[in-house]
Write a protein that holds these residues in place. Structure first.
Motif, PDB file in Angstrom:
ATOM      1  N   ALA A 107      48.134 -49.809 -34.158  1.00  0.00           N
ATOM      2  CA  ALA A 107      47.796 -50.387 -32.859  1.00  0.00           C
ATOM      3  C   ALA A 107      48.557 -49.698 -31.730  1.00  0.00           C
ATOM      4  CB  ALA A 107      48.101 -51.890 -32.861  1.00  0.00           C
ATOM      5  N   MET A 108      49.840 -49.427 -31.943  1.00  0.00           N
ATOM      6  CA  MET A 108      50.632 -48.750 -30.913  1.00  0.00           C
ATOM      7  C   MET A 108      50.127 -47.333 -30.677  1.00  0.00           C
ATOM      8  SD  MET A 108      53.239 -48.714 -28.754  1.00  0.00           S
ATOM      9  CE  MET A 108      54.674 -49.744 -29.119  1.00  0.00           C
ATOM     10  N   LEU A 109      49.817 -46.614 -31.747  1.00  0.00           N
ATOM     11  CA  LEU A 109      49.284 -45.261 -31.595  1.00  0.00           C
ATOM     12  C   LEU A 109      47.954 -45.289 -30.840  1.00  0.00           C
ATOM     13  CD1 LEU A 109      50.066 -43.791 -35.125  1.00  0.00           C
ATOM     14  CD2 LEU A 109      51.093 -43.067 -32.960  1.00  0.00           C
TER      15      LEU A 109
ATOM     16  N   GLU B 195      43.627 -45.211 -46.216  1.00  0.00           N
ATOM     17  CA  GLU B 195      44.226 -45.757 -45.004  1.00  0.00           C
ATOM     18  C   GLU B 195      45.391 -44.898 -44.520  1.00  0.00           C
ATOM     19  OE1 GLU B 195      42.577 -49.338 -47.265  1.00  0.00           O
ATOM     20  OE2 GLU B 195      43.695 -47.525 -47.748  1.00  0.00           O
ATOM     21  N   ALA B 196      46.166 -44.354 -45.470  1.00  0.00           N
ATOM     22  CA  ALA B 196      47.285 -43.491 -45.096  1.00  0.00           C
ATOM     23  C   ALA B 196      46.785 -42.235 -44.392  1.00  0.00           C
ATOM     24  CB  ALA B 196      48.097 -43.116 -46.332  1.00  0.00           C
ATOM     25  N   GLU B 197      45.690 -41.680 -44.870  1.00  0.00           N
ATOM     26  CA  GLU B 197      45.132 -40.492 -44.232  1.00  0.00           C
ATOM     27  C   GLU B 197      44.643 -40.809 -42.826  1.00  0.00           C
ATOM     28  OE1 GLU B 197      41.651 -37.082 -44.844  1.00  0.00           O
ATOM     29  OE2 GLU B 197      41.873 -38.714 -46.295  1.00  0.00           O
ATOM     30  N   VAL B 198      44.039 -41.971 -42.649  1.00  0.00           N
ATOM     31  CA  VAL B 198      43.551 -42.359 -41.325  1.00  0.00           C
ATOM     32  C   VAL B 198      44.707 -42.492 -40.349  1.00  0.00           C
ATOM     33  CG1 VAL B 198      42.484 -44.239 -40.017  1.00  0.00           C
ATOM     34  CG2 VAL B 198      41.441 -43.461 -42.152  1.00  0.00           C
ATOM     35  N   LEU B 199      45.811 -43.119 -40.764  1.00  0.00           N
ATOM     36  CA  LEU B 199      46.968 -43.273 -39.885  1.00  0.00           C
ATOM     37  C   LEU B 199      47.574 -41.922 -39.536  1.00  0.00           C
ATOM     38  CD1 LEU B 199      48.977 -45.191 -38.454  1.00  0.00           C
ATOM     39  CD2 LEU B 199      50.390 -45.036 -40.527  1.00  0.00           C
ATOM     40  N   ALA B 200      47.710 -41.050 -40.541  1.00  0.00           N
ATOM     41  CA  ALA B 200      48.268 -39.723 -40.279  1.00  0.00           C
ATOM     42  C   ALA B 200      47.401 -38.954 -39.294  1.00  0.00           C
ATOM     43  CB  ALA B 200      48.407 -38.943 -41.584  1.00  0.00           C
TER      44      ALA B 200
END
Length: 232
Positions: free
Chosen positions: A19-21, A78-83
């Motif tokens: 959310a912050m990103l 999900e980890a790939e999406v955040l990265a």
């Protein structure tokens, strides 16, 4: 001088959650193209040199890095999406055609250091600390800090951060080039930045970041030229 600010304040540790990103990315998108004013039917006119400042509203805390509680629930997808989200936000900051400054007061650890490295300049309060503890806890940042350090650090200094996981004081960070100046106030430094020619700044930033025709040595020469403009 036109100063735009992105002020971090999540009510806690300023964690770089998804959310912050996303919120930072929205603020950066609003700034795209704001450095040139168009005259109807005529050439572009330079507006006053804008500056983007990233700072925290939390006393003596810049940001605490990625939101580990959020990440614990991630699978590989999900980890790939955040990265990817973090990489895109920080790349967008680098693409802004004017001077960007990270004002660091307090701890700047992990993903927060990746974020600070996306800015042209880093100004630090004397009590600030810098660290990238990923290797110590068995993770590797996905936000691009492990490649972006090459703009500002020698390999030996990068190893101290990313492999030895040293916690650097503001003076340590200044001595290795991680920050550009240390102090309690930066009015003089910001005043000097307003004297930079906006066209020159934009041209050099575009060349160093985006022109695939440049050789590695040409990129280095242009980066050194840009660094001299910002020399404090």
């Amino acid at each position: 001088m036109t100063i735009h600010e992105i002020v971090l304040d999540d009510g806690g540790m300023n964690l770089l959650s998804s959310a912050m990103l996303g919120w930072i990315g929205e603020r950066v998108a609003e700034l795209q193209g704001c450095s040139v004013a168009e005259e109807p039917g005529g050439p572009a006119l330079e507006a006053p040199q804008p500056i983007l400042i990233l700072r925290s509203a939390r006393p003596h805390l810049f940001a605490a890095g990625a939101d580990m509680a959020e990440m614990r629930g991630f699978g590989a997808g999900e980890a790939e999406v955040l990265a990817r989200q973090g990489q895109e936000v920080m790349a967008a900051i680098e693409r802004l055609p004017f001077v960007t400054v990270a004002m660091i007061d307090g701890d700047c650890f992990g993903g927060a250091l990746d974020l600070a490295l996306a800015f042209d300049l880093r100004f630090a309060a004397p009590a600030s600390r810098f660290s990238h503890p990923g290797a110590k806890i068995g993770i590797v940042t996905g936000f691009g800090g492990t490649s972006r350090w090459r703009k500002v650090l020698a390999p030996a200094a990068a190893k101290q951060l990313f492999l030895a996981n040293r916690v650097l004081t503001a003076e340590d960070a200044l001595s290795i080039g991680l920050v550009d100046c240390v102090g309690d106030s930066f009015d003089d430094e910001l005043g000097r930045l307003t004297a930079l020619d906006p066209r020159t700044t934009r041209f050099l930033k575009e060349l160093t970041a985006h022109d695939d025709r440049l050789t590695a040595s040409q990129r280095l020469l242009l980066a050194e030229r840009l660094g001299r403009l910002y020399d404090f």
